[in-house]
Design a protein around this motif. Structure first.
Motif, short mmCIF file in Angstrom:
data_model
loop_
_atom_site.label_atom_id
_atom_site.label_comp_id
_atom_site.label_asym_id
_atom_site.label_seq_id
_atom_site.Cartn_x
_atom_site.Cartn_y
_atom_site.Cartn_z
N THR A 11 41.47 29.75 87.76
CA THR A 11 42.74 29.41 87.13
C THR A 11 42.71 29.69 85.64
N GLU A 12 41.58 29.39 85.00
CA GLU A 12 41.46 29.64 83.57
C GLU A 12 41.39 31.14 83.28
N ILE A 13 40.78 31.90 84.15
CA ILE A 13 40.76 33.35 83.99
C ILE A 13 42.17 33.91 84.10
N ILE A 14 42.91 33.45 85.09
CA ILE A 14 44.30 33.90 85.28
C ILE A 14 45.12 33.60 84.03
N ALA A 15 44.96 32.40 83.48
CA ALA A 15 45.72 32.02 82.28
C ALA A 15 45.32 32.89 81.09
N ALA A 16 44.02 33.11 80.91
CA ALA A 16 43.55 33.89 79.76
C ALA A 16 44.02 35.34 79.83
N ILE A 131 35.83 38.52 85.36
CA ILE A 131 37.07 38.60 84.57
C ILE A 131 37.63 40.02 84.64
N ARG A 132 36.74 41.00 84.51
CA ARG A 132 37.17 42.39 84.57
C ARG A 132 37.79 42.70 85.94
N ARG A 133 37.14 42.26 86.99
CA ARG A 133 37.62 42.58 88.35
C ARG A 133 38.95 41.91 88.64
N VAL A 134 39.11 40.65 88.22
CA VAL A 134 40.38 39.96 88.43
C VAL A 134 41.50 40.69 87.68
N GLY A 135 41.23 41.05 86.42
CA GLY A 135 42.25 41.74 85.65
C GLY A 135 42.65 43.06 86.27
N GLY A 270 34.11 30.59 83.29
CA GLY A 270 35.30 31.32 82.84
C GLY A 270 35.32 31.45 81.34
N PRO A 271 36.48 31.73 80.75
CA PRO A 271 36.57 31.99 79.31
C PRO A 271 36.06 30.85 78.43
N ARG A 272 36.18 29.60 78.87
CA ARG A 272 35.77 28.50 78.00
C ARG A 272 34.24 28.33 77.94
N LEU A 273 33.49 29.19 78.61
CA LEU A 273 32.05 29.18 78.37
C LEU A 273 31.72 29.60 76.94
N VAL A 274 32.61 30.36 76.32
CA VAL A 274 32.39 30.70 74.91
C VAL A 274 32.60 29.46 74.05
N ASP A 275 33.58 28.62 74.38
CA ASP A 275 33.70 27.32 73.72
C ASP A 275 32.42 26.52 73.92
N SER A 276 31.86 26.59 75.11
CA SER A 276 30.63 25.86 75.41
C SER A 276 29.48 26.33 74.52
N LEU A 277 29.40 27.63 74.31
CA LEU A 277 28.38 28.16 73.41
C LEU A 277 28.58 27.62 71.99
N GLU A 278 29.81 27.59 71.53
CA GLU A 278 30.10 27.08 70.19
C GLU A 278 29.74 25.59 70.08
#
Length: 312
Positions: A11-16, A131-135, A270-278
């Motif tokens: 769902t987060e990938i779809i939104a991003a 993410i690439r494949r979904v897009g 999903g995309p918020r793993l980058v938030d997790s890294l931060e």
């Protein structure tokens, strides 16, 4: 397009990717972005998530031994939504509805059958590829999103490049204890830490208390799968009472034991793993103005520690 997502990270990938207007259904655990909560729910859990960590683990193991799924599909809802695409997963039987369950459901109920997109992330590169494949499957160029995400990651690496590496253990489940595997060891390394338990690209292993005590890491990160900060604090409070071995850990004694929002961040590939890294960079190499403090993480203060603070 009429999209149904059966796991929160999808769902987060779809939104991003800017495809949220095409999302017509979600899993019972999809809660971000907040507007998806208004969508029809297509799954339900067979267990009570309000039980203790130990009780949840026992129920999960019983269901798996009986070859039963942990989640059910809401078949009538799914049929009514008539999706053109369903995004599911084939990575973890505990995380979401399994791919075989979805395949059986659409074979029996949906005509024409929707296209299945099954995600199988075990490491960071797998997540970027998902993410690439979904897009590409849904007709959206994934490169702009991936470029932004990877540049944020490189910024984190630059920030910690000259910092000493800290010994870290990440805990994915409290009782029985499990060390974090999959992409978490990679995130710890990128954030300037040395991961002491769990292996990148491998499922999270059960561990013994004696193993954790023997390693006695400088920093402990507690990020139970599916739990937010408050639930994690409650479970950790209980663990400290049940397993006094925790009191011997250096990280607890020096204020380097942290609770993290494993539900919103670290355990969603999903995309918020980058938030997790931060977030990890903020913890391991503190900055003057942390962006996420109080949202995705906080230092753990147990009941006895809080009492001592009040009295002192």
């Amino acid at each position: 397009m009429r999209l149904v997502s059966l796991l929160p990270s999808a769902t987060e990938i779809i939104a991003a990717l800017g495809l949220l207007p095409f999302l017509v259904g979600r899993s019972h655990e999809c809660d971000y972005p907040p507007e998806v909560k208004a969508l029809p729910v297509c799954t339900r859990a067979r267990l009570n998530a309000q039980q203790s960590s130990l009780a949840i683990d026992r129920v999960v193991q019983e269901l798996l031994r009986a070859a039963l799924g942990i989640y059910d599909l809401e078949l009538a809802t799914l049929q009514a939504l008539k999706p053109t695409h369903i995004i599911t997963q084939d990575q973890c039987d505990v995380c979401a509805v399994t791919l075989p369950d979805v395949q059986r459901a659409i074979a029996d109920l949906l005509e024409p059958p929707p296209q299945l997109i099954s995600l199988q992330p075990h490491c960071l590169e797998d997540i970027w590829e998902d993410i690439r494949r979904v897009g590409l499957t849904l007709g959206v160029a994934p490169d702009p999103l991936l470029t932004v995400l990877k540049e944020r990651m490189r910024a984190c690496q630059r920030r910690v490049s000259d910092r000493p590496r800290r010994q870290v253990v990440a805990i994915e489940w409290i009782d029985p204890p499990m060390a974090s595997g999959n992409w978490i060891p990679e995130l710890i390394a990128l954030a300037g830490g040395e991961n002491m338990l769990g292996t990148a690209g491998k499922h999270s292993p059960y561990i013994e208390w004696s193993t954790l005590l023997a390693i006695d890491p400088e920093v402990i990160l507690v990020m139970p799968c599916g739990f937010d900060l408050e639930r994690t604090r409650q479970e950790l409070d209980q663990a400290l009472q049940t397993y006094p071995q925790w009191q011997q850990l250096r990280a607890l004694q020096t204020g380097q034991l942290y609770i993290l929002d494993g539900n919103a961040y670290f355990n969603r590939p999903g995309p918020r793993l980058v938030d997790s890294l931060e977030i990890l960079v903020e913890i391991l190499h503190p900055c003057p103005e942390p962006k996420f403090h109080g949202v995705g993480w906080r230092p753990y203060v147990g009941p006895s520690m809080a009492k001592m603070s009040d009295e002192g």
